[in-house]
Design a protein around this motif. Structure first.
Motif, PDB file in Angstrom:
ATOM      1  N   ALA A  67     -20.069  -3.433 -44.162  1.00  0.00           N
ATOM      2  CA  ALA A  67     -21.412  -3.747 -44.286  1.00  0.00           C
ATOM      3  C   ALA A  67     -22.101  -2.817 -43.402  1.00  0.00           C
ATOM      4  CB  ALA A  67     -21.913  -4.961 -43.965  1.00  0.00           C
ATOM      5  N   LEU A  68     -21.529  -2.037 -42.427  1.00  0.00           N
ATOM      6  CA  LEU A  68     -22.221  -1.060 -41.509  1.00  0.00           C
ATOM      7  C   LEU A  68     -22.427   0.259 -42.031  1.00  0.00           C
ATOM      8  CD1 LEU A  68     -20.490  -2.325 -38.115  1.00  0.00           C
ATOM      9  CD2 LEU A  68     -22.668  -2.974 -38.975  1.00  0.00           C
ATOM     10  N   CYS A  69     -22.072   0.499 -43.092  1.00  0.00           N
ATOM     11  CA  CYS A  69     -22.052   1.792 -43.701  1.00  0.00           C
ATOM     12  C   CYS A  69     -22.860   1.807 -44.901  1.00  0.00           C
ATOM     13  CB  CYS A  69     -20.810   2.460 -43.657  1.00  0.00           C
ATOM     14  SG  CYS A  69     -20.646   4.150 -44.327  1.00  0.00           S
ATOM     15  N   ARG A  70     -23.597   3.044 -45.386  1.00  0.00           N
ATOM     16  CA  ARG A  70     -23.940   3.245 -46.621  1.00  0.00           C
ATOM     17  C   ARG A  70     -23.641   4.865 -47.191  1.00  0.00           C
ATOM     18  NH1 ARG A  70     -24.731  -1.059 -45.356  1.00  0.00           N
ATOM     19  NH2 ARG A  70     -26.616  -2.406 -45.702  1.00  0.00           N
ATOM     20  N   LYS A  71     -23.424   4.754 -48.403  1.00  0.00           N
ATOM     21  CA  LYS A  71     -23.111   6.145 -49.035  1.00  0.00           C
ATOM     22  C   LYS A  71     -22.194   7.072 -48.384  1.00  0.00           C
ATOM     23  CE  LYS A  71     -27.965   5.862 -50.814  1.00  0.00           C
ATOM     24  NZ  LYS A  71     -29.294   6.522 -50.922  1.00  0.00           N
ATOM     25  N   PHE A  72     -20.973   6.383 -48.102  1.00  0.00           N
ATOM     26  CA  PHE A  72     -19.728   7.147 -47.736  1.00  0.00           C
ATOM     27  C   PHE A  72     -19.290   8.231 -48.750  1.00  0.00           C
ATOM     28  CE2 PHE A  72     -15.287   8.081 -47.419  1.00  0.00           C
ATOM     29  CZ  PHE A  72     -15.178   8.458 -45.898  1.00  0.00           C
ATOM     30  N   GLY A  73     -19.163   9.624 -48.289  1.00  0.00           N
ATOM     31  CA  GLY A  73     -18.618  10.323 -49.197  1.00  0.00           C
ATOM     32  C   GLY A  73     -19.877  11.073 -49.755  1.00  0.00           C
ATOM     33  N   THR A  74     -21.181  10.998 -49.518  1.00  0.00           N
ATOM     34  CA  THR A  74     -22.149  11.576 -49.857  1.00  0.00           C
ATOM     35  C   THR A  74     -22.933  12.315 -48.714  1.00  0.00           C
ATOM     36  OG1 THR A  74     -23.899   9.926 -49.616  1.00  0.00           O
ATOM     37  CG2 THR A  74     -22.266   9.826 -51.657  1.00  0.00           C
ATOM     38  N   LYS A  75     -23.975  13.239 -49.109  1.00  0.00           N
ATOM     39  CA  LYS A  75     -24.771  13.889 -48.037  1.00  0.00           C
ATOM     40  C   LYS A  75     -25.611  12.901 -47.335  1.00  0.00           C
ATOM     41  CE  LYS A  75     -28.162  15.262 -51.114  1.00  0.00           C
ATOM     42  NZ  LYS A  75     -29.222  14.389 -50.689  1.00  0.00           N
TER      43      LYS A  75
ATOM     44  N   PRO B  85     -12.741 -13.295 -44.889  1.00  0.00           N
ATOM     45  CA  PRO B  85     -12.358 -11.940 -45.308  1.00  0.00           C
ATOM     46  C   PRO B  85     -13.369 -11.240 -46.331  1.00  0.00           C
ATOM     47  CG  PRO B  85     -11.173 -13.661 -46.590  1.00  0.00           C
ATOM     48  CD  PRO B  85     -11.951 -14.331 -45.513  1.00  0.00           C
ATOM     49  N   CYS B  86     -13.484 -10.112 -46.308  1.00  0.00           N
ATOM     50  CA  CYS B  86     -14.491  -9.189 -47.222  1.00  0.00           C
ATOM     51  C   CYS B  86     -14.033  -9.443 -48.704  1.00  0.00           C
ATOM     52  CB  CYS B  86     -14.580  -7.968 -46.945  1.00  0.00           C
ATOM     53  SG  CYS B  86     -15.287  -6.729 -48.042  1.00  0.00           S
ATOM     54  N   ILE B  87     -14.780  -9.781 -49.431  1.00  0.00           N
ATOM     55  CA  ILE B  87     -14.550 -10.033 -51.091  1.00  0.00           C
ATOM     56  C   ILE B  87     -14.990  -8.875 -51.891  1.00  0.00           C
ATOM     57  CG2 ILE B  87     -14.378 -12.521 -50.652  1.00  0.00           C
ATOM     58  CD1 ILE B  87     -17.037 -12.637 -51.933  1.00  0.00           C
ATOM     59  N   ALA B  88     -15.462  -7.758 -51.136  1.00  0.00           N
ATOM     60  CA  ALA B  88     -15.890  -6.693 -51.997  1.00  0.00           C
ATOM     61  C   ALA B  88     -16.973  -6.956 -52.991  1.00  0.00           C
ATOM     62  CB  ALA B  88     -14.731  -6.051 -52.705  1.00  0.00           C
ATOM     63  N   CYS B  89     -18.000  -7.874 -52.811  1.00  0.00           N
ATOM     64  CA  CYS B  89     -19.021  -8.125 -53.462  1.00  0.00           C
ATOM     65  C   CYS B  89     -19.933  -7.108 -53.687  1.00  0.00           C
ATOM     66  CB  CYS B  89     -19.593  -9.461 -53.259  1.00  0.00           C
ATOM     67  SG  CYS B  89     -20.437  -9.464 -51.741  1.00  0.00           S
ATOM     68  N   MET B  90     -20.174  -6.143 -52.640  1.00  0.00           N
ATOM     69  CA  MET B  90     -21.138  -5.060 -52.588  1.00  0.00           C
ATOM     70  C   MET B  90     -22.480  -5.497 -52.137  1.00  0.00           C
ATOM     71  SD  MET B  90     -18.823  -2.913 -52.896  1.00  0.00           S
ATOM     72  CE  MET B  90     -19.896  -1.444 -52.743  1.00  0.00           C
ATOM     73  N   GLU B  91     -22.811  -6.682 -51.925  1.00  0.00           N
ATOM     74  CA  GLU B  91     -24.051  -7.273 -51.744  1.00  0.00           C
ATOM     75  C   GLU B  91     -24.552  -6.470 -50.371  1.00  0.00           C
ATOM     76  OE1 GLU B  91     -26.313  -9.324 -53.465  1.00  0.00           O
ATOM     77  OE2 GLU B  91     -24.975  -9.230 -54.864  1.00  0.00           O
ATOM     78  N   CYS B  92     -23.682  -6.376 -49.572  1.00  0.00           N
ATOM     79  CA  CYS B  92     -24.218  -5.703 -48.111  1.00  0.00           C
ATOM     80  C   CYS B  92     -24.822  -4.308 -48.328  1.00  0.00           C
ATOM     81  CB  CYS B  92     -23.083  -5.592 -47.218  1.00  0.00           C
ATOM     82  SG  CYS B  92     -21.626  -4.514 -47.721  1.00  0.00           S
ATOM     83  N   GLN B  93     -24.461  -3.637 -49.484  1.00  0.00           N
ATOM     84  CA  GLN B  93     -25.081  -2.225 -49.879  1.00  0.00           C
ATOM     85  C   GLN B  93     -26.301  -2.226 -50.258  1.00  0.00           C
ATOM     86  OE1 GLN B  93     -22.844   0.644 -48.737  1.00  0.00           O
ATOM     87  NE2 GLN B  93     -22.027  -1.336 -47.920  1.00  0.00           N
ATOM     88  N   LYS B  94     -26.838  -3.367 -50.729  1.00  0.00           N
ATOM     89  CA  LYS B  94     -28.132  -3.406 -51.536  1.00  0.00           C
ATOM     90  C   LYS B  94     -29.402  -3.153 -50.689  1.00  0.00           C
ATOM     91  CE  LYS B  94     -26.444  -5.952 -55.260  1.00  0.00           C
ATOM     92  NZ  LYS B  94     -26.546  -7.332 -56.165  1.00  0.00           N
ATOM     93  N   ASN B  95     -29.488  -3.640 -49.242  1.00  0.00           N
ATOM     94  CA  ASN B  95     -30.294  -3.330 -48.226  1.00  0.00           C
ATOM     95  C   ASN B  95     -30.073  -2.141 -47.632  1.00  0.00           C
ATOM     96  OD1 ASN B  95     -32.445  -3.424 -46.306  1.00  0.00           O
ATOM     97  ND2 ASN B  95     -32.337  -5.623 -46.467  1.00  0.00           N
ATOM     98  N   PRO B  96     -30.772  -1.102 -47.508  1.00  0.00           N
ATOM     99  CA  PRO B  96     -30.462   0.037 -46.764  1.00  0.00           C
ATOM    100  C   PRO B  96     -30.989  -0.023 -45.267  1.00  0.00           C
ATOM    101  CG  PRO B  96     -32.712   0.338 -47.838  1.00  0.00           C
ATOM    102  CD  PRO B  96     -31.959  -0.925 -48.292  1.00  0.00           C
ATOM    103  N   ASN B  97     -31.803  -1.180 -44.983  1.00  0.00           N
ATOM    104  CA  ASN B  97     -32.137  -1.356 -43.647  1.00  0.00           C
ATOM    105  C   ASN B  97     -31.464  -2.114 -42.622  1.00  0.00           C
ATOM    106  OD1 ASN B  97     -34.284   0.525 -44.262  1.00  0.00           O
ATOM    107  ND2 ASN B  97     -35.372  -0.970 -45.293  1.00  0.00           N
ATOM    108  N   LYS B  98     -30.692  -3.140 -43.056  1.00  0.00           N
ATOM    109  CA  LYS B  98     -29.800  -3.939 -42.260  1.00  0.00           C
ATOM    110  C   LYS B  98     -28.437  -4.016 -42.944  1.00  0.00           C
ATOM    111  CE  LYS B  98     -31.662  -8.291 -44.103  1.00  0.00           C
ATOM    112  NZ  LYS B  98     -32.135  -9.675 -43.858  1.00  0.00           N
ATOM    113  N   PRO B  99     -27.543  -4.411 -42.011  1.00  0.00           N
ATOM    114  CA  PRO B  99     -26.170  -4.623 -42.504  1.00  0.00           C
ATOM    115  C   PRO B  99     -26.109  -5.511 -43.647  1.00  0.00           C
ATOM    116  CG  PRO B  99     -26.369  -4.359 -40.188  1.00  0.00           C
ATOM    117  CD  PRO B  99     -27.847  -4.793 -40.415  1.00  0.00           C
ATOM    118  N   GLY B 100     -26.636  -6.901 -43.388  1.00  0.00           N
ATOM    119  CA  GLY B 100     -26.188  -7.891 -44.435  1.00  0.00           C
ATOM    120  C   GLY B 100     -25.020  -8.263 -44.856  1.00  0.00           C
ATOM    121  N   CYS B 101     -24.602  -9.542 -45.195  1.00  0.00           N
ATOM    122  CA  CYS B 101     -23.248  -9.932 -45.893  1.00  0.00           C
ATOM    123  C   CYS B 101     -23.902 -11.564 -46.438  1.00  0.00           C
ATOM    124  CB  CYS B 101     -22.367 -10.086 -44.701  1.00  0.00           C
ATOM    125  SG  CYS B 101     -20.822 -10.546 -45.167  1.00  0.00           S
TER     126      CYS B 101
END
Length: 229
Positions: free
Chosen positions: A151-159, A92-108
């Motif tokens: 992990a498949l999305c970046r910057k939801f809610g922004t332009k 299960p996702c633990i909301a660690c946000m590590e996946c959001q640090k790399n803009p070029n691949k999903p990562g987990c």
């Protein structure tokens, strides 16, 4: 100030906006399910379609819908890969946000079947996501994968909102014992949020009552809907 959005804020935003944006649907799937205008997508030939089957049963009512979809797609020259999610090891996702640090691949942080399935979603031309209705929601078998899709999305809610699976034609299939109203429509709301978050091209949400089994009429409706994928 950073333009990144926290997972907690995302949940609050999507809850508030749940009914604000209607994703395109091509066909009614229940007597009480209002018909909407289909999207003007250009149909692809020889697609690789990934089916994420969220039922614990490989031969139940929802699996029967997958069989119809698979047969229809295969006859039209498409290839279908079917993953029985209950067989996967998905933490299960633990909301660690590590996946959001790399803009070029999903990562987990979890290198399990969930990570490889997300990669399969990226490489597929179209998606079919299925789940029988359990308490008006996804089954516990597929819900961890839905959450890990963060992990498949970046910057939801922004332009700068982006998704690694943006614009993929996606069809949601579900069965349940009750009617669509106040039942299947709750699950469709979750599917709409998922569509917006991942910027998918929602082909439709197909729901059929399975008391005692999915009717022949419903099966015909599904086949017609799959033809539009």
């Amino acid at each position: 100030m950073s333009s990144e959005i926290s997972r907690r804020k995302f949940i609050a935003m999507t809850t508030t906006a749940a009914a604000a944006i209607a994703a395109p649907v091509t066909l009614i799937a229940d007597e009480s399910h209002a018909q909407q205008v289909p999207s003007a997508r250009k149909k692809m030939k020889n697609m690789n379609v990934l089916v994420l089957h969220g039922s614990p049963h490989e031969d139940g009512n929802t699996a029967g819908l997958v069989d119809i979809a698979t047969e229809t797609l295969t006859k039209n020259g498409h290839k279908v890969q079917r993953i029985h999610v209950a067989d996967l090891e998905v933490a299960p996702c633990i909301a660690c946000m590590e996946c959001q640090k790399n803009p070029n691949k999903p990562g987990c942080v979890f290198e399990d079947d969930g990570a490889s399935t997300l990669e399969a979603m990226i490489h597929a031309d179209a998606l079919i996501i299925t789940s029988p209705l359990y308490f008006a929601a996804f089954t516990a078998h597929i819900k961890p994968l839905i959450d890990r899709s963060f992990a498949l999305c970046r910057k939801f809610g922004t332009k700068d909102h982006m998704s690694f699976v943006a614009n993929k034609p996606t069809l949601f299939l579900s069965t349940g014992a009750g009617p669509y109203k106040n039942n299947g429509e709750i699950l469709e709301g979750s599917c709409n949020d998922y569509t917006r978050f991942l910027k998918l091209d929602k082909v439709g949400f197909f729901y059929a009552s399975s008391k005692p089994a999915v009717s022949d009429e419903k099966k015909a409706e599904l086949k017609a809907l799959v033809e539009t994928l």
